[in-house]
Design a protein around this motif. Structure first.
Motif, PDB file in Angstrom:
ATOM      1  N   PHE A 293      74.838 -21.583 -45.366  1.00  0.00           N
ATOM      2  CA  PHE A 293      75.285 -22.860 -45.903  1.00  0.00           C
ATOM      3  C   PHE A 293      75.917 -22.706 -47.276  1.00  0.00           C
ATOM      4  CE2 PHE A 293      72.166 -24.139 -42.782  1.00  0.00           C
ATOM      5  CZ  PHE A 293      72.927 -25.046 -42.074  1.00  0.00           C
ATOM      6  N   GLY A 294      77.241 -22.888 -47.320  1.00  0.00           N
ATOM      7  CA  GLY A 294      77.933 -22.854 -48.595  1.00  0.00           C
ATOM      8  C   GLY A 294      77.710 -24.161 -49.319  1.00  0.00           C
ATOM      9  N   ALA A 295      77.749 -25.258 -48.555  1.00  0.00           N
ATOM     10  CA  ALA A 295      77.660 -26.578 -49.167  1.00  0.00           C
ATOM     11  C   ALA A 295      76.529 -27.371 -48.542  1.00  0.00           C
ATOM     12  CB  ALA A 295      78.984 -27.322 -48.969  1.00  0.00           C
ATOM     13  N   THR A 296      75.834 -28.125 -49.381  1.00  0.00           N
ATOM     14  CA  THR A 296      74.758 -28.954 -48.841  1.00  0.00           C
ATOM     15  C   THR A 296      75.326 -30.085 -47.986  1.00  0.00           C
ATOM     16  OG1 THR A 296      74.794 -30.043 -50.959  1.00  0.00           O
ATOM     17  CG2 THR A 296      72.948 -28.569 -50.560  1.00  0.00           C
TER      18      THR A 296
ATOM     19  N   THR B 149      77.448 -29.854 -45.636  1.00  0.00           N
ATOM     20  CA  THR B 149      77.448 -29.433 -44.236  1.00  0.00           C
ATOM     21  C   THR B 149      76.094 -29.729 -43.604  1.00  0.00           C
ATOM     22  OG1 THR B 149      78.850 -27.642 -44.971  1.00  0.00           O
ATOM     23  CG2 THR B 149      78.016 -27.519 -42.731  1.00  0.00           C
ATOM     24  N   LEU B 150      75.046 -29.359 -44.341  1.00  0.00           N
ATOM     25  CA  LEU B 150      73.687 -29.578 -43.851  1.00  0.00           C
ATOM     26  C   LEU B 150      73.456 -31.069 -43.608  1.00  0.00           C
ATOM     27  CD1 LEU B 150      71.274 -27.847 -43.199  1.00  0.00           C
ATOM     28  CD2 LEU B 150      70.395 -28.278 -45.488  1.00  0.00           C
ATOM     29  N   LEU B 151      73.981 -31.864 -44.540  1.00  0.00           N
ATOM     30  CA  LEU B 151      73.823 -33.313 -44.458  1.00  0.00           C
ATOM     31  C   LEU B 151      74.516 -33.861 -43.207  1.00  0.00           C
ATOM     32  CD1 LEU B 151      72.320 -34.832 -46.680  1.00  0.00           C
ATOM     33  CD2 LEU B 151      74.537 -35.746 -47.427  1.00  0.00           C
ATOM     34  N   ILE B 152      75.752 -33.383 -42.983  1.00  0.00           N
ATOM     35  CA  ILE B 152      76.523 -33.847 -41.825  1.00  0.00           C
ATOM     36  C   ILE B 152      75.806 -33.497 -40.529  1.00  0.00           C
ATOM     37  CG2 ILE B 152      78.635 -33.385 -40.498  1.00  0.00           C
ATOM     38  CD1 ILE B 152      80.120 -33.163 -43.168  1.00  0.00           C
ATOM     39  N   ILE B 153      75.353 -32.239 -40.450  1.00  0.00           N
ATOM     40  CA  ILE B 153      74.686 -31.789 -39.228  1.00  0.00           C
ATOM     41  C   ILE B 153      73.381 -32.546 -39.009  1.00  0.00           C
ATOM     42  CG2 ILE B 153      73.455 -29.811 -38.245  1.00  0.00           C
ATOM     43  CD1 ILE B 153      75.710 -28.061 -39.295  1.00  0.00           C
ATOM     44  N   GLY B 154      72.635 -32.707 -40.111  1.00  0.00           N
ATOM     45  CA  GLY B 154      71.378 -33.442 -40.005  1.00  0.00           C
ATOM     46  C   GLY B 154      71.603 -34.871 -39.557  1.00  0.00           C
ATOM     47  N   ALA B 155      72.647 -35.502 -40.125  1.00  0.00           N
ATOM     48  CA  ALA B 155      72.938 -36.892 -39.762  1.00  0.00           C
ATOM     49  C   ALA B 155      73.296 -36.994 -38.284  1.00  0.00           C
ATOM     50  CB  ALA B 155      74.088 -37.426 -40.612  1.00  0.00           C
ATOM     51  N   GLY B 156      74.132 -36.072 -37.794  1.00  0.00           N
ATOM     52  CA  GLY B 156      74.549 -36.097 -36.387  1.00  0.00           C
ATOM     53  C   GLY B 156      73.368 -35.924 -35.458  1.00  0.00           C
ATOM     54  N   LEU B 157      72.543 -34.916 -35.737  1.00  0.00           N
ATOM     55  CA  LEU B 157      71.385 -34.656 -34.879  1.00  0.00           C
ATOM     56  C   LEU B 157      70.405 -35.828 -34.925  1.00  0.00           C
ATOM     57  CD1 LEU B 157      70.655 -30.883 -35.634  1.00  0.00           C
ATOM     58  CD2 LEU B 157      71.385 -31.835 -33.453  1.00  0.00           C
ATOM     59  N   GLY B 158      70.153 -36.322 -36.137  1.00  0.00           N
ATOM     60  CA  GLY B 158      69.192 -37.411 -36.299  1.00  0.00           C
ATOM     61  C   GLY B 158      69.645 -38.671 -35.578  1.00  0.00           C
ATOM     62  N   LEU B 159      70.916 -39.007 -35.789  1.00  0.00           N
ATOM     63  CA  LEU B 159      71.468 -40.212 -35.164  1.00  0.00           C
ATOM     64  C   LEU B 159      71.394 -40.111 -33.632  1.00  0.00           C
ATOM     65  CD1 LEU B 159      72.876 -42.827 -36.021  1.00  0.00           C
ATOM     66  CD2 LEU B 159      75.068 -41.660 -35.754  1.00  0.00           C
TER      67      LEU B 159
ATOM     68  N   ALA C  53      79.175 -28.020 -30.639  1.00  0.00           N
ATOM     69  CA  ALA C  53      79.502 -28.978 -31.699  1.00  0.00           C
ATOM     70  C   ALA C  53      78.993 -28.485 -33.049  1.00  0.00           C
ATOM     71  CB  ALA C  53      78.903 -30.339 -31.356  1.00  0.00           C
ATOM     72  N   LEU C  54      77.769 -27.933 -33.063  1.00  0.00           N
ATOM     73  CA  LEU C  54      77.187 -27.427 -34.314  1.00  0.00           C
ATOM     74  C   LEU C  54      78.046 -26.297 -34.887  1.00  0.00           C
ATOM     75  CD1 LEU C  54      73.363 -27.305 -33.474  1.00  0.00           C
ATOM     76  CD2 LEU C  54      74.468 -28.700 -35.229  1.00  0.00           C
ATOM     77  N   ILE C  55      78.466 -25.373 -34.019  1.00  0.00           N
ATOM     78  CA  ILE C  55      79.251 -24.233 -34.493  1.00  0.00           C
ATOM     79  C   ILE C  55      80.570 -24.706 -35.109  1.00  0.00           C
ATOM     80  CG2 ILE C  55      80.540 -22.191 -33.708  1.00  0.00           C
ATOM     81  CD1 ILE C  55      78.218 -21.631 -31.787  1.00  0.00           C
ATOM     82  N   LEU C  56      81.196 -25.713 -34.487  1.00  0.00           N
ATOM     83  CA  LEU C  56      82.461 -26.209 -35.034  1.00  0.00           C
ATOM     84  C   LEU C  56      82.275 -26.896 -36.383  1.00  0.00           C
ATOM     85  CD1 LEU C  56      84.531 -27.590 -32.038  1.00  0.00           C
ATOM     86  CD2 LEU C  56      84.522 -25.326 -33.060  1.00  0.00           C
ATOM     87  N   LEU C  57      81.063 -27.406 -36.619  1.00  0.00           N
ATOM     88  CA  LEU C  57      80.832 -28.143 -37.870  1.00  0.00           C
ATOM     89  C   LEU C  57      80.339 -27.249 -38.995  1.00  0.00           C
ATOM     90  CD1 LEU C  57      79.158 -31.408 -36.518  1.00  0.00           C
ATOM     91  CD2 LEU C  57      81.266 -31.302 -37.851  1.00  0.00           C
ATOM     92  N   LYS C  58      80.255 -25.933 -38.744  1.00  0.00           N
ATOM     93  CA  LYS C  58      79.525 -25.097 -39.704  1.00  0.00           C
ATOM     94  C   LYS C  58      80.184 -25.005 -41.083  1.00  0.00           C
ATOM     95  CE  LYS C  58      80.999 -20.396 -38.519  1.00  0.00           C
ATOM     96  NZ  LYS C  58      81.846 -20.466 -37.320  1.00  0.00           N
ATOM     97  N   ASP C  59      81.481 -25.270 -41.185  1.00  0.00           N
ATOM     98  CA  ASP C  59      82.112 -25.216 -42.510  1.00  0.00           C
ATOM     99  C   ASP C  59      82.569 -26.579 -43.018  1.00  0.00           C
ATOM    100  OD1 ASP C  59      81.916 -22.404 -42.567  1.00  0.00           O
ATOM    101  OD2 ASP C  59      83.667 -22.273 -41.252  1.00  0.00           O
TER     102      ASP C  59
END
Lengths: 472, 101
Positions: free
Chosen positions: A54-57, A59-69, B50-56
């Motif tokens: 994770f370069g940027a937090t 990204t983590l936020l976006i992924i977390g939001a998608g999974l959570g939603l 989907a996760l892999i595409l969002l990694k950056d």
């Protein structure tokens, strides 16, 4: 440590999927199978996230939001859905799965085109990427629009601004040629995307045509065949996921996707066999619903007291439930009725047609909820051999599955196996009206002299029948 | 992607198809719907894609590739979580009955 070591996690996830699918096919191990599948999925997601650095937090936020939603919406939908709405829910989830694969493909192709990165791809790489993207989009969009239409057909219609629109079933013979033409056009467009990789118009055209193809594919198929269609679309959504795996070069997607695709095809075939139909006929010979016969005959309804008197002192009763029982949620009343008969020494069994309701197993689930012992649910072939010795057949909200017209060689129902309710001494049918069933065929059984019709809502009629039985 | 990788992926693809054909043999009608629903949840594996595409990604501009990938992530997760939950509910109703007896 090489992050590639995490790929072992994908291998374990794949094994969990294989075992899960295997176990789901056997009654005793099915819950474990489902759990294995869920664990495999959790593992695959964890491995994927762990492999990112994770370069940027953000990204983590976006992924977390998608999974959570997604998890929240999915869980709430699954918990709140009524048992009657289960088939529609499966169709809807399936459409979402197909859409997800198609969107991954769209995301990848637009990224490559927008950034101009496509020009850096090698000869082979470009072809693999564009074919996988095209096929994933084709199968994914067909799955989405097909599943949405199937869902609306299962419901029977849609409500828009308070007005109820019945889902149409329409498909003349020539529509099959249109479908073939669209498919050929899509393959042509796929070739064009490789010829001109930087032109996104071809990709958009593939998406549009695939969406139309999905609708045309399901449109001619009658509601009674919808379970088979949903099962086939489920197989397609697996294939779409496998193609997505080729786009990003990921094994777990390919394994899980193609396995589900193949297993779904087998299941589709098993379901067709249960209905004594060929898959090709189901898909390309339009069936039912299109031209409804006008019902002109009439039948005098009976009242619950009469039926209660007839049921008094009988020694064998077979209850044949259908979609009507699911709609009115009267499985508890049905069970109460059976309890009273049994207390009087009558043998009660349930005759379950393989496609009763809107999905195989629909009736089993509902009756299980009303605590009907499992051994009393008898499958069609086994119950038919004893229908002759049955005093009363109680049909609760079923129509096509007991329609003797299926024994003739003509009409949409021809050749479909039915439960021989007409062989019973007396046939009691609980139904709202004489209207035709999903297949659109009038039912001669309603008009026979030994048939007693209880017109009305299943729950209300069964409640009245039960209280009449108690008063005797 | 080089040729070796591609052949590897195709090998896995073909073998998994054969595996899927062999996995499902005789299934009682009661289990048709749960099996379909469970298999459907597994096809939500595209969540990994989907996760892999969002990694950056650090933002989700309107109509961007990121937005497509994010929508895919949400839809696939609904498919996965909803699918397993609904299958579990169905199986509990069928199996709970049998256990109680």
């Amino acid at each position: 440590m090489d992050p590639a070591i995490w790929d072992i996690g994908y291998l374990i996830a794949s094994i969990l999927f294989i075992l899960g699918l295997k176990k789901l096919g056997h009654p005793r191990t099915a819950p474990t199978g489902n759990l294995y599948g869920a664990m495999g999925m959790l593992l695959a997601v964890i491995v994927t996230i762990a492999q990112m650095d994770f370069g940027a937090t953000d990204t983590l936020l976006i992924i977390g939001a998608g999974l959570g939603l997604g998890a929240l919406i999915g869980y709430v939908m699954a918990v709140r859905v009524q048992m009657t709405g289960m088939p529609e829910m499966v169709a809807l989830f399936n459409g979402f799965g197909g859409a997800a694969s198609a969107l991954v493909a769209a995301s990848e192709v637009f990224k490559l085109i927008d950034s101009g990165e496509w020009s850096d791809l090698g000869w082979l790489e470009l072809r693999v990427a564009w074919i996988a993207i095209g096929l994933s989009a084709l199968v994914g969009w067909v799955t989405l629009t097909g599943s949405l239409l199937a869902m609306m057909k299962l419901k029977g219609g849609v409500e828009i601004f308070g007005t109820w629109y019945r889902t149409p079933t329409w498909g003349p013979e020539w529509l099959n040629y249109i479908k073939a033409l669209i498919l050929i056009s899509i393959i042509g467009l796929l070739y064009m995307t490789i010829e001109q990789p930087g032109n996104q118009d071809y990709v958009i055209a593939i998406i549009a045509l695939s969406s139309i193809l999905g609708i045309l594919f399901v449109l001619p198929i009658g509601g009674a065949d919808m379970p088979v269609v949903v099962s086939l679309l489920n197989s397609l959504s697996g294939i779409a996921a496998a193609f997505t795996g080729f786009i990003i070069g990921n094994n777990v997607l390919i394994i899980a996707g193609s396995m589900v695709g193949a297993a779904g095809l087998i299941l589709t075939n098993i379901m067709c066999k249960a209905m004594n139909r060929e898959l090709i006929d189901v898909l390309f010979k339009s069936f039912g619903g299109s031209d409804k016969e006008q019902v002109t005959r009439t039948k005098v309804g009976s009242d619950p007291e009469e039926v209660a008197m007839v049921c008094d002192g009988i020694s064998k009763c077979v209850i044949i439930p259908g979609y009507g029982m699911a709609v009115s949620q009267c499985q508890h009343q049905v069970r109460e009725f059976a309890d009273i008969l049994e207390a009087n020494g009558c043998e009660v069994k349930y005759g379950i047609h393989p496609v009763a309701g809107r999905m195989p197993g629909h009736m089993n689930v509902l009756l299980a909820e009303a605590s009907v012992p499992y051994e009393k649910l008898i499958e069609m072939d086994d119950i038919n051999s004893e229908m002759g010795e049955c005093d009363v057949a109680l049909v609760v909200g079923a129509n096509d599955t007991v329609n003797p017209a299926a024994r003739s060689d003509e009409g949409p129902l021809a050749g479909m196996p039915i439960i021989d309710a007409d062989k019973a001494g007396v046939v009691v049918i609980v139904k709202r009206s004489l209207s035709v069933g999903y297949a659109g065929v009038d039912n001669d059984l309603f008009y026979e002299d030994k048939t007693m019709m209880l017109f009305g809502d299943g729950k209300q009629m069964m409640t009245e029948l039960v209280s009449s039985m108690k008063e005797l | 992607m080089d040729l070796i990788t591609l052949i590897g992926l195709i090998t896995v693809f073909i073998l998994a198809i054969f595996l899927g054909f062999e996995l499902i043999t005789k299934v009682p009608p009661t289990l048709h719907t749960p099996l379909m629903s469970g298999a459907n949840a597994i096809s939500g594996i595209t969540v990994v894609g989907a996760l892999i595409l969002l990694k950056d990604s650090t933002a989700i501009p309107f109509m961007s590739p990121e937005m497509f990938a994010f929508s895919a992530l949400v839809l696939a997760t609904i498919n996965v979580v909803g699918g397993f939950a609904v299958t579990n509910r169905m199986l509990n109703m069928i199996a709970g009955k049998r256990g109680g007896k």
